[in-house]
Design a protein around this motif. Structure first.
Motif, short mmCIF file in Angstrom:
data_model
loop_
_atom_site.label_atom_id
_atom_site.label_comp_id
_atom_site.label_asym_id
_atom_site.label_seq_id
_atom_site.Cartn_x
_atom_site.Cartn_y
_atom_site.Cartn_z
N ASN A 35 2.29 4.91 -19.82
CA ASN A 35 2.17 4.77 -18.37
C ASN A 35 3.43 5.28 -17.66
O ASN A 35 4.51 5.36 -18.25
N ALA A 36 3.26 5.56 -16.38
CA ALA A 36 4.38 5.90 -15.50
C ALA A 36 4.26 5.06 -14.24
O ALA A 36 3.18 5.00 -13.63
N ARG A 37 5.36 4.40 -13.86
CA ARG A 37 5.35 3.57 -12.66
C ARG A 37 6.24 4.21 -11.59
O ARG A 37 7.41 4.50 -11.84
N PHE A 38 5.67 4.43 -10.43
CA PHE A 38 6.39 5.03 -9.31
C PHE A 38 6.59 3.96 -8.24
O PHE A 38 5.64 3.44 -7.67
N ARG A 39 7.85 3.62 -7.99
CA ARG A 39 8.16 2.63 -6.95
C ARG A 39 8.61 3.41 -5.71
O ARG A 39 9.64 4.09 -5.72
N LEU A 40 7.81 3.32 -4.64
CA LEU A 40 8.09 4.05 -3.42
C LEU A 40 9.28 3.42 -2.69
O LEU A 40 9.72 2.31 -3.01
N SER A 41 9.78 4.10 -1.67
CA SER A 41 10.95 3.65 -0.94
C SER A 41 10.56 2.69 0.18
O SER A 41 9.39 2.35 0.37
N GLU A 42 11.56 2.27 0.92
CA GLU A 42 11.33 1.35 2.05
C GLU A 42 10.37 1.94 3.06
O GLU A 42 9.63 1.21 3.73
N LYS A 43 10.34 3.27 3.17
CA LYS A 43 9.43 3.95 4.09
C LYS A 43 7.99 3.53 3.85
O LYS A 43 7.18 3.46 4.79
N TYR A 44 7.66 3.24 2.57
CA TYR A 44 6.29 2.83 2.21
C TYR A 44 6.27 1.40 1.67
O TYR A 44 5.45 1.05 0.81
N ASP A 45 7.17 0.56 2.16
CA ASP A 45 7.22 -0.88 1.83
C ASP A 45 7.34 -1.14 0.34
O ASP A 45 6.83 -2.14 -0.17
N TYR A 46 8.02 -0.23 -0.36
CA TYR A 46 8.28 -0.40 -1.79
C TYR A 46 7.01 -0.59 -2.62
O TYR A 46 7.00 -1.26 -3.64
N ASN A 72 -1.83 5.99 1.69
CA ASN A 72 -1.50 6.67 2.94
C ASN A 72 -0.10 7.30 2.93
O ASN A 72 0.60 7.34 3.95
N VAL A 73 0.30 7.79 1.77
CA VAL A 73 1.55 8.53 1.68
C VAL A 73 1.35 9.90 2.34
O VAL A 73 0.31 10.54 2.17
N GLU A 74 2.33 10.32 3.12
CA GLU A 74 2.22 11.59 3.83
C GLU A 74 2.05 12.76 2.86
O GLU A 74 2.60 12.75 1.76
N GLU A 75 1.28 13.75 3.30
CA GLU A 75 0.95 14.88 2.43
C GLU A 75 2.21 15.60 1.95
O GLU A 75 2.32 15.97 0.78
N ASN A 76 3.17 15.82 2.84
CA ASN A 76 4.39 16.51 2.43
C ASN A 76 5.15 15.73 1.37
O ASN A 76 5.73 16.31 0.44
N ASP A 77 5.13 14.41 1.48
CA ASP A 77 5.81 13.57 0.49
C ASP A 77 5.07 13.62 -0.85
O ASP A 77 5.70 13.62 -1.92
N ILE A 78 3.74 13.66 -0.79
CA ILE A 78 2.96 13.75 -2.03
C ILE A 78 3.29 15.06 -2.75
O ILE A 78 3.47 15.09 -3.97
N ILE A 79 3.35 16.14 -1.99
CA ILE A 79 3.66 17.45 -2.58
C ILE A 79 5.02 17.41 -3.27
O ILE A 79 5.19 17.90 -4.39
N LYS A 80 6.01 16.82 -2.61
CA LYS A 80 7.34 16.74 -3.20
C LYS A 80 7.33 15.94 -4.50
O LYS A 80 7.93 16.33 -5.50
N ILE A 81 6.63 14.80 -4.50
CA ILE A 81 6.59 13.96 -5.70
C ILE A 81 5.90 14.69 -6.84
O ILE A 81 6.40 14.74 -7.97
N VAL A 82 4.74 15.29 -6.57
CA VAL A 82 3.98 15.97 -7.61
C VAL A 82 4.77 17.18 -8.14
O VAL A 82 4.79 17.44 -9.35
N ASN A 83 5.44 17.89 -7.25
CA ASN A 83 6.25 19.03 -7.69
C ASN A 83 7.38 18.59 -8.61
O ASN A 83 7.66 19.24 -9.62
N HIS A 84 8.02 17.48 -8.28
CA HIS A 84 9.11 17.00 -9.12
C HIS A 84 8.59 16.44 -10.45
O HIS A 84 9.28 16.52 -11.47
#
Length: 626
Positions: A35-46, A72-84
């Motif tokens: 598994n992989a766990r992604f903990r989002l930032s304060e912008k998305y309430d962790y 409801n993560v912003e599309e630009n942020d999704i692209i950045k995460i998936v690219n990384h």
């Protein structure tokens, strides 16, 4: 699945890391075997997303994207995460990391692919390639603003090598001010597969006649075998262009012969006949601050087979310059780009529709002509025709016997446009392949537009641009005031445009003081249309020697303000007609040349102007005559 920020039992997890530059989106990522766990930032309430690591990487990315969308993560942020995630592939699939050693410099590549032993689908390859392309562009824009177009040009040129049946070499030179990072991409590609890098070379290096070396060993010294089927990189061509005339003629003569793609052979008294007569395909990318006028003249005589790409640098405020200094150091920023670039190039090598080859052979991709958009070739013909006349050569000299400041002109030397059209077509195909396509669309035209406008002498293109800005009619006083050049230079360049067949010169009267107007010829009226403006995508030509770069050449200039300068010109230019006569899209169509052999131009400056402190007529200096 996705879950709210509830503490998880993390004992099973074995790796935790943060991705640099993404603190505003991600707090951290924790990975286990399954598994992989992604903990989002304060912008998305962790909030936390947990996804199982699928056997197929593409499926894992798709599921991950859907989970972020549900939160409801912003599309630009999704692209950045998936690219990384793509860039750090080996962290999720460490069992494949041993398969990706970069033979160029011994470093490990950032990523391999789970389908390395199975054929990847065309669609999957293209989607992933574009993801990596977008990540590379984002990384460049975050680290070295302004150089992305230069990297795009270099990669598009390099891709020409990979297109089957293209045998015409391409030589492109990046032009930019000192310290503009124009050679950064060449340094990043240094030592990679199918590249050859050198900081300095001589004309004799291509085919050596060194009598101190045994003739059988000279083939190991010759430069031609080293650049064949490779990307040849020379980051500093300034010294080459600054050589004495005799050596410069010899160097350019050999380069233009090599540009035909048929090798090069020579004779000396020491070793007799040596050389290479086979097909010699290569792509050559160099860099320089500026091209001396004498180089244009020599190329016009030898054959104009070099193409230039002028960097377009934005004006920076003190605040922006300070922010750039405060960024991470140069080496760290460079390594970020290198990692993304290697990742992109490694995936490109997985192209599923490339021809079968041995591991170290150059990848070749068949071109699908049936899918080419036909409109593209109409554009290429127009651009090739324009380029062929813009970089034509005319010989000028002062004629003291003429009234005022007179100059005589010989018959111009204008290249046959078919080769320019072919070269622009090839770079457009390279751009398409860079994006994962083996067919042309109008998306690939913008880069050829920039090359066409960059390749001709800069003063001509600036006046041509101004002519377009003023709807096809221009006076010498316009040119003098806006471009801040002398009246004699303005008149001289206007006449060059007439001799080259781009514009006509008209006088509003027969008097010595008549106002001369430069009027665009009908066969080039297409460049007045919004269609061309859209294709050039805002590219504005800047002089690389001008360090006070403006955002727009025509900033603050309108037709009304221009017309105030034309005291004797009461007629405004007609607006461009909606319907223009169609030109034949025939690569072999010739451009009409003037039939007279000598032309003279007179200054419209009156004697009273001279007495009142105006600019006086003077002989041209040697530099101006050149």
């Amino acid at each position: 699945m996705f879950v709210n920020p509830v503490l998880q039992n993390l004992e099973e997890y074995k790796m935790t890391w943060k991705i640099e530059g993404m603190d505003d989106i991600l707090d951290n990522i924790i990975i286990s075997n399954e598994n992989a766990r992604f903990r989002l930032s304060e912008k998305y309430d962790y909030k936390i997303v947990i996804e199982s690591i699928e056997p197929k990487f593409t499926k894992f990315k798709t599921r991950l994207r859907k989970s972020f969308e549900q939160l409801n993560v912003e599309e630009n942020d999704i692209i950045k995460i998936v690219n990384h995630v793509s860039l750090n592939y080996s962290k999720f699939y460490p069992e494949f990391s041993d398969e990706v050693a970069d033979e160029g410099d011994g470093e490990s590549l950032a990523e391999t692919t789970l389908v390395s032993s199975a054929k990847v689908s065309d669609e999957e390859w293209k989607i992933t390639l574009n993801e990596k392309y977008d990540l590379l562009q984002t990384t460049v824009n975050e680290t070295f603003p302004d150089i992305w177009p230069t990297i795009e040009f270099t990669l598009s040129s390099m891709m020409i090598l990979h297109i089957k049946k293209i045998t015409l070499p391409f030589i492109g030179i990046i032009l930019g001010p000192p310290s503009s990072a124009k050679t950064l991409v060449l340094e990043l590609l240094r030592g990679k597969s199918h590249t050859y890098y050198t900081d300095s070379f001589t004309a004799r290096a291509f085919v050596s006649h060194n009598s101190a070396v045994q003739k059988s060993e000279l083939k190991h010294i010759d430069l031609i075998p080293k650049i064949k089927n490779n990307l040849f990189m020379t980051p500093e061509l300034g010294p080459t262009f600054s050589n004495k005339d005799e050596e410069l003629v010899q160097t350019l003569g050999i380069i233009t012969r090599l540009a035909d793609g048929h090798g090069y052979e020579s004779d000396t008294g020491a070793l007799g006949h040596r050389g290479y007569s086979e097909e010699t395909m290569f792509v050559w990318i160099g860099a320089a601050v500026e091209i001396p006028r004498k180089v244009y003249k020599l190329l016009g005589t030898l054959g104009p087979k070099l193409y230039f790409y002028r960097m377009e640098l934005s004006k920076r405020s003190d605040k922006e310059l300070l922010e750039e200094i405060e960024k991470s150091d140069f080496k760290e920023r460079r390594e970020r780009i290198k990692k993304a670039l290697i990742d992109y190039l490694f995936w490109f090598e997985k192209c599923p529709f490339a021809e079968p080859r041995k591991p170290k052979d150059l990848l070749k991709v068949p071109w699908d002509d049936s899918k080419d958009q036909k409109k593209v070739f109409e554009y290429l013909v127009k651009l090739g025709r324009l380029l062929s006349v813009l970089r034509g050569v005319t010989t000028t000299w002062e004629t003291k016997e003429s009234q005022g400041a007179g100059y005589a002109y010989t018959m111009p030397s204008i290249e046959y446009p078919s080769r320019a059209i072919t070269s622009l077509s090839n770079i457009a195909k390279g751009h398409a392949l860079m994006k994962g396509r083996n067919f042309l669309t109008t998306e690939d035209i913008s880069i050829t537009t920039t090359i066409a406008l960059s390749t001709a002498p800069i003063e001509r293109v600036k006046i041509f641009d101004l002519l377009l800005e003023m709807h096809g009619t221009l006076s010498a006083s316009n040119i003098e005031r806006i471009l801040k050049i002398s009246k004699t230079t303005a008149l001289k360049t206007m006449k060059e445009l007439e001799i080259l067949g781009i514009a006509n010169i008209e006088r509003d009267s027969e008097s010595v003081n008549a106002v001369q107007k430069c009027i665009l010829k009908k066969e080039f009226e297409w460049f007045l249309l919004s269609e061309f403006k859209a294709l050039r995508q805002g590219f504005v030509l800047h002089d690389t020697k001008d360090h006070a770069i403006r955002e727009n050449l025509f900033e603050g200039i309108t037709s009304d303000t221009i017309n105030k300068d034309q005291t004797n010109n009461t007629e405004e230019n007609e607006s461009v007609k909606k319907n223009h006569p169609h030109e034949e899209n025939n690569f072999s169509e010739r451009i009409d040349h003037p039939h007279t052999t000598t032309y003279q131009i007179q200054s419209s400056e009156s004697e009273s102007d001279k007495q009142q402190g105006g600019r006086t007529t003077r002989p041209l200096s040697k530099d101006e005559r050149d």
